[in-house]
Scaffold this motif. Sequence first.
Motif, mmCIF file in Angstrom:
data_model
loop_
_atom_site.group_PDB
_atom_site.id
_atom_site.type_symbol
_atom_site.label_atom_id
_atom_site.label_comp_id
_atom_site.label_asym_id
_atom_site.label_seq_id
_atom_site.Cartn_x
_atom_site.Cartn_y
_atom_site.Cartn_z
ATOM 1 N N SER B 60 -13.541 -1.534 4.278
ATOM 2 C CA SER B 60 -12.795 -2.768 4.032
ATOM 3 C C SER B 60 -11.376 -2.685 4.558
ATOM 4 C CB SER B 60 -12.807 -3.076 2.536
ATOM 5 O OG SER B 60 -12.543 -1.908 1.810
ATOM 6 N N GLY B 61 -11.083 -1.691 5.364
ATOM 7 C CA GLY B 61 -9.725 -1.572 5.898
ATOM 8 C C GLY B 61 -8.951 -0.467 5.189
ATOM 9 N N SER B 62 -8.043 0.170 5.941
ATOM 10 C CA SER B 62 -7.297 1.304 5.387
ATOM 11 C C SER B 62 -6.533 0.919 4.130
ATOM 12 C CB SER B 62 -6.314 1.824 6.428
ATOM 13 O OG SER B 62 -7.012 2.328 7.533
ATOM 14 N N GLY B 63 -5.878 -0.232 4.167
ATOM 15 C CA GLY B 63 -5.057 -0.655 3.033
ATOM 16 C C GLY B 63 -5.885 -0.799 1.771
ATOM 17 N N ASN B 64 -7.090 -1.347 1.951
ATOM 18 C CA ASN B 64 -7.966 -1.514 0.802
ATOM 19 C C ASN B 64 -8.390 -0.174 0.237
ATOM 20 O OD1 ASN B 64 -8.846 -3.754 -0.623
ATOM 21 N ND2 ASN B 64 -10.953 -3.392 0.014
ATOM 22 N N LYS B 67 -5.603 1.086 -1.817
ATOM 23 C CA LYS B 67 -5.565 0.322 -3.053
ATOM 24 C C LYS B 67 -6.621 0.823 -4.029
ATOM 25 C CE LYS B 67 -7.207 -3.885 -3.448
ATOM 26 N NZ LYS B 67 -7.476 -5.180 -2.839
ATOM 27 N N SER B 68 -7.842 1.016 -3.504
ATOM 28 C CA SER B 68 -8.926 1.460 -4.382
ATOM 29 C C SER B 68 -8.611 2.826 -4.979
ATOM 30 C CB SER B 68 -10.241 1.546 -3.607
ATOM 31 O OG SER B 68 -10.633 0.290 -3.174
ATOM 32 N N ASN B 155 -5.237 -6.407 8.978
ATOM 33 C CA ASN B 155 -5.472 -5.585 7.792
ATOM 34 C C ASN B 155 -6.033 -4.210 8.133
ATOM 35 O OD1 ASN B 155 -8.082 -6.081 8.483
ATOM 36 N ND2 ASN B 155 -8.752 -6.660 6.457
ATOM 37 N N SER B 156 -5.852 -3.751 9.391
ATOM 38 C CA SER B 156 -6.464 -2.482 9.747
ATOM 39 C C SER B 156 -5.416 -1.440 10.116
ATOM 40 C CB SER B 156 -7.410 -2.681 10.933
ATOM 41 O OG SER B 156 -6.675 -3.027 12.069
#
Lengths: 377, 278, 447
Positions: B60-64, B67-68, B155-156
Amino acid sequence: MHSINVTPSLLLSTRSRRRRRLTAALGRALLFGVTAVSAGAVILIIGFIVRDAAPFVRLCGVREFFCSTQWYPAGTPAAFGALAIFYGTALVTVSAALIAVPVGIAAAVCLSEMLPFGARQAVKPVVEILAAIPSVVYGFFALVVVAPLLQTHGKYLLAGLVVIVGIPLGGGVVLLTGTLLGRGAARRRGAPTWLLGGMAAVVAALLLAAIWQCLQVQVDSGTNALNVAMILAIMALPTIVSVAEDALQAVGRDLREGSYALGASRAQTTLHVVLPAAASGLIAAIILGVMRAVGETMVVWMASGNAAQIPAPWFNLMAPVRTLTATIAGDMGEADQVTGSARYHVLFFMALCLLLIALICNIVSELVIWRKHKALG
Amino acid sequence: MHTRTITATLTALALSAVMATHAGEEIVVDGSTTVGPIAKAFAEYLMSQHPSLRISVSESGSGNGAKSLINGACQVATMSRPMKPQETLAAQVKGINPVAHIIAMDGLPIIVHPSNPLKGLTIEQARDIYFGRINNWQFLGGPNARIVRISRDTNSGTYECFMEMVMNKTRLANNVEYVGSNGAVRQRVMNTPAAIGYAGLGFVDATVKAVPVNGVMPTAATVLDNSYPLSRPLFMYTNGEPATGTFLHAFLTLCQTPKGKELIQAVGFVPLVEGGQQ
Amino acid sequence: MTPGTRFIERLFTAACYGALAVMVAALLLLLVPIFVKGMGALVFHGTVEYRRMRHELFDRGDGAQLAREQAQMQRAAQPMYAMLAEFEAALPTNPPAVRATQAAALRDLQQRLRVLLGPLPGEPQPALPRSQYGQTRWDRAQVKLHEVLYAEVWDYSNPDTMGQKMEVPRQEQFAGTALAPLFPFLQQHTRAILQPRLTCYWRFFTDASRDAHFFGGIKPELVGTLYLTLGAVLLAVPFGVLSAIYLVEFARDGLLVRVLRMCMNTLAGVPSIVFGLFGLACFINTMHVSPSKSVLAGSLTLALLILPTIIRAAEEALRAVPMTYREAAISLGATPWYAVISTVVPAALPGILTGVVISMGRAAGETAPIIFTAAVSVGQTLRIWDVLTQPTPVLSWNIYNVATEHEAVDEIRHVQFGMVLALVALVLLLNGAAIILRARMARALKG
């Protein structure tokens, strides 16, 4: 609505009567509670979206959001100008509506006024199936089938589209102006065949010119506004057709019979009697269809190209565009809410805008129908 | 009534017991689409070795991913960029101690359609293309065709690396097309004769043409010795060092074993050499 | 009728029929490729490599028969491997300049052959399943065979246009060497080597995928979709039906009810991506129903999405119950409550069920609301007790994922179409069931 008031049976004792009344009231309260919760869900949704959208207004204000086309949520400094995104949403929606409305209303007229009962029953599932197919399937189709096709045969496809949309639209124009002008002529006796023929010729020439223009178009990439507009049009069709057909069906038989009795043909009856009588329903159909196109995510995300730009020239459907829904879907992954950044909240602000658009559409369609009811008494 | 309550409690207890016994054998991986193929290959390999192990991989993308990890929703965050200071800060606030593990190296090849006669680009030319200063292949010695610019979505981690290494953090042109993943970049470039894009090394095959940047072709060797200007490490983040002997440890150290290196190579990335870790 | 009006009449009729035809054509254009190509995931010509994969990864098929087939494959391919060995042995004897180009050409050829036929004899087993086997499908094998036979070369000689693709027979690269006869040999014997046979892979729906959808089926996605859908319906039906009962049977027309109705209409018009954001903000970030994405959070979000559909269908069904039913029940001494429970709701049940089934179809197909709340791209089949805490692969999301994010999108087109077919079939089956239910109901009310 359907509730019936009955006098309580006299045979019951006061106590049991009271108990019974109490349980009834309790039950009613419970049911009301459940209903309020169901209806309150929308308040909850609006509340949460507003709660998370508000910090964006505080952090960045709304001026840049609505006035700038610079969309760089990840830049340093970040820029949150969503004008181009709004424009992209409007462009695909309006062009989808341009395709879907003439085709949809013509199809509804065909279903309601022309086909015999049996044939109508056979065609109805087509509408239902089109409505039932999940949006990701449409998106997959747009990406895997339509995009390569557009890239290789884009101009022919565009020309075909002009034909599909142009014939009902052009036909409508010829008929309306023809009959309008013809009214004057009819008073001086004789139907203006030459006039209609002339109109038709002009429209046909315009169509041919448009087709010729389309064949000159240079297609750079298959994921663009046109691709999305076509697919969104197909997705909006079932909504438009079914609501419009209901509206046409609701027009009383007496009106049609009266028109036929005066010697009007089917086209004249439909155009001058049935369609105006069903106008409010038709407008509601168009609004509902447009709403479906505005709120659609997967198709635009997969096939619109997602470029946050206002195409040049402004009507260039072969340019990639970006929409509100696709921006939310695509940007949420990195919009780290742990830091409460503007980047997270701007997406909620976009969602709020979508919500407002939906709300306004809803209110307008309800107003249209309500006014109609009032007019009918 | 009582029996029902008791049964319900018992069921709940049994369920939580089952969940507890399975907790140790479950690894949740979330994050970058670039690192996705490596994570999926590792997961596939480890699960075939240990049938009781369950690994789920989200791309879901590095940022996600970050976050997780911060929210305690995954054990491993795969990232194609290092964690940002504010992410580390947020993690510390929540009592999470993110530890970086470099698992492989990746190049960021600039790709064009195979029909494009382009022989190479300098970083400056790439920047000019994406900035919007160069709009036609004509100016780079090619035929007269408008350049179609494809970028990863904002978002990547790949996008952020590109912004940092190529764009010097200047802005991309307005008409850059954004797509959601590396695979989609390749697909778009492969289907569009005038396109240019960038993607992880593992996504570049014969269907698109990688061009030399500053005269260096992106290959495993040039990425590893840093002569290819657009190379970067790929990360997996965990909360603290995983204890030896756990599956999590096995998952993270797999990249140092010969099998793991073979897997990394098989999905198209560059395994680290012994002692090559920064 | 004057010629003018007749002309209008004809034009009008043609335009309307044309529009209807366009709609039907759009549906056919959409569904036919999906069905035809989707069936390709289930029924195809499987090669011996497919049968080996099935045996090794899924423990299915007749081992002895497979051994015989593999022996035949070996026999059929033997001359080819002999040519390769001969060429490789002769390589060092060539002058250095020739040697380098030939070695490179050989490496390229060997790689293509590996893709077509699996690892060459004597090579170690590769780590990834996708490189352990050659082409498992005959249609893909033919594409790969073409790549073995012809090298793709781009001609950039014309500076005014983009390069033109030219296909150079690889045979020319190896003219005069021991490998020259390999190409006609391979072309003739591919069928004998790979032994394609019509295969039905119905287990596509019940197998988990292996190696990121290169092999195997879509069970985790199907199960995830079922969990999400059932969860959403279970959560939404009680609220939906009770609300409808209240609105139809007990509510008095007034401002309050009008407000309630307006709220519900608005809910029906909320775009699906907004539901997704709401699910993220409310269920995950605020209420913490699960630490991160989970089936529960997704089901809750989907439940809200289908709530208006269910309420509307249930309302219609309740309204369709004739007033006489209520009057009869009450005249027999039932309280209004008892009348509703004993007569009205049972009579409206088929209609309510129809609405529920249709809303199930809607929930199964939605993608946007579950992106942030429930869906992951790769994962195991979820066990029932995991639904409270774990995210799941879902058909709709994974269609997006394998069609765009996957590293080898073109290699697994059949899986993508198979998934699309599964989703479309699921949704159409649910809608078909609803249509049949409705027809039955109409007949029952008539009779």
